[in-house]
Design a protein around this motif. Structure first.
Motif, PDB file in Angstrom:
ATOM      1  N   ALA A  69       0.845  -1.190   0.000  1.00  0.00           N
ATOM      2  CA  ALA A  69       0.000   0.000   0.000  1.00  0.00           C
ATOM      3  C   ALA A  69       0.880   1.240   0.000  1.00  0.00           C
ATOM      4  CB  ALA A  69      -0.906   0.000   1.227  1.00  0.00           C
ATOM      5  N   VAL A  70       0.452   2.219  -0.753  1.00  0.00           N
ATOM      6  CA  VAL A  70       1.133   3.507  -0.756  1.00  0.00           C
ATOM      7  C   VAL A  70       0.071   4.597  -0.709  1.00  0.00           C
ATOM      8  CG1 VAL A  70       1.317   3.661  -3.282  1.00  0.00           C
ATOM      9  CG2 VAL A  70       2.922   4.919  -1.840  1.00  0.00           C
ATOM     10  N   ILE A  71       0.334   5.600   0.108  1.00  0.00           N
ATOM     11  CA  ILE A  71      -0.581   6.734   0.222  1.00  0.00           C
ATOM     12  C   ILE A  71       0.074   7.930  -0.447  1.00  0.00           C
ATOM     13  CG2 ILE A  71      -1.552   8.418   1.835  1.00  0.00           C
ATOM     14  CD1 ILE A  71      -2.193   6.155   3.707  1.00  0.00           C
ATOM     15  N   ALA A  72      -0.705   8.631  -1.248  1.00  0.00           N
ATOM     16  CA  ALA A  72      -0.265   9.894  -1.827  1.00  0.00           C
ATOM     17  C   ALA A  72      -0.847  11.015  -0.977  1.00  0.00           C
ATOM     18  CB  ALA A  72      -0.745  10.019  -3.268  1.00  0.00           C
ATOM     19  N   ALA A  73      -0.061  12.025  -0.742  1.00  0.00           N
ATOM     20  CA  ALA A  73      -0.449  13.159   0.104  1.00  0.00           C
ATOM     21  C   ALA A  73      -1.775  13.761  -0.350  1.00  0.00           C
ATOM     22  CB  ALA A  73       0.643  14.225   0.045  1.00  0.00           C
ATOM     23  N   PRO A  74      -2.494  14.395   0.575  1.00  0.00           N
ATOM     24  CA  PRO A  74      -3.726  15.086   0.177  1.00  0.00           C
ATOM     25  C   PRO A  74      -3.379  16.266  -0.732  1.00  0.00           C
ATOM     26  CG  PRO A  74      -3.272  15.421   2.528  1.00  0.00           C
ATOM     27  CD  PRO A  74      -2.241  14.483   1.996  1.00  0.00           C
ATOM     28  N   ALA A  75      -3.577  16.060  -2.024  1.00  0.00           N
ATOM     29  CA  ALA A  75      -3.226  17.069  -3.017  1.00  0.00           C
ATOM     30  C   ALA A  75      -4.158  17.012  -4.219  1.00  0.00           C
ATOM     31  CB  ALA A  75      -1.779  16.854  -3.476  1.00  0.00           C
ATOM     32  N   PHE A  76      -5.183  16.184  -4.133  1.00  0.00           N
ATOM     33  CA  PHE A  76      -6.099  15.985  -5.249  1.00  0.00           C
ATOM     34  C   PHE A  76      -7.453  16.601  -4.912  1.00  0.00           C
ATOM     35  CE2 PHE A  76      -3.083  12.460  -5.234  1.00  0.00           C
ATOM     36  CZ  PHE A  76      -2.628  12.466  -6.536  1.00  0.00           C
ATOM     37  N   GLY A  77      -8.170  17.011  -5.940  1.00  0.00           N
ATOM     38  CA  GLY A  77      -9.531  17.473  -5.751  1.00  0.00           C
ATOM     39  C   GLY A  77      -9.691  18.981  -5.834  1.00  0.00           C
ATOM     40  N   PRO A  78     -10.943  19.427  -5.877  1.00  0.00           N
ATOM     41  CA  PRO A  78     -11.258  20.839  -6.081  1.00  0.00           C
ATOM     42  C   PRO A  78     -10.717  21.788  -5.022  1.00  0.00           C
ATOM     43  CG  PRO A  78     -13.203  19.486  -6.411  1.00  0.00           C
ATOM     44  CD  PRO A  78     -12.128  18.591  -5.876  1.00  0.00           C
TER      45      PRO A  78
END
Length: 156
Positions: A69-78
């Motif tokens: 599992a890999v988590i990408a930082a909160p950087a997506f979305g409106p």
């Protein structure tokens, strides 16, 4: 032969990818990390701190494949403007091209930053278990965003 059950502690959790609030840099880090990854057996779980408010939502990405599992930082979305909305759409298209299911889970705002910054296998297992199937189309249709003035501040 039936598949064996894996406990959440069997997951190998990589360090988080990307930079919070930097959509293109984070999307690039995800692509680089998953370059050459097989197309089969993966899933994309979008993690957000908002429920029912997609216009203002921030998303992090949890990619699970073959016990890793890999988590990408909160950087997506409106919440991150047009670049964030576009990066979210590209991420979801990428998962769809691999026939990976797209799921969503909501974390309360107080846990959102903490869990995503230093995830452990048990917390990631809970995110996976709490995720629900979702319609990828709601992430690939770019929202109408509020206009931004020349200085980059939202207009009142």
């Amino acid at each position: 032969m039936l598949p064996t059950h894996r406990s959440p502690t069997d997951l190998q959790v990589s360090d988080p990818l990307g930079v919070p609030g930097a959509p293109q840099e984070t999307w690039g880090a995800v692509q680089a990390h998953l370059e050459g990854a097989g197309r089969a057996g993966g899933r994309l779980i979008l993690v957000t701190d908002r429920q029912g408010d997609r216009q203002n939502a921030a998303y992090a990405a949890l990619v699970v494949q073959h016990g890793q599992a890999v988590i990408a930082a909160p950087a997506f979305g409106p919440r991150y403007g047009r670049p964030g909305a576009e990066a979210l759409a590209e991420l979801v298209h990428w998962a769809q091209e691999r026939n990976w299911p797209v799921r969503e889970t909501v974390l309360n705002p107080s846990d959102f930053v903490r869990v995503l910054a230093e995830p452990d296998a048990e917390e990631v297992g809970r995110l996976i278990a709490a995720s629900n199937p979702t319609d990828p189309g709601i992430y690939t249709t770019l929202p109408k965003l509020k206009p931004v003035d020349e200085d980059g501040w939202d207009e009142a």
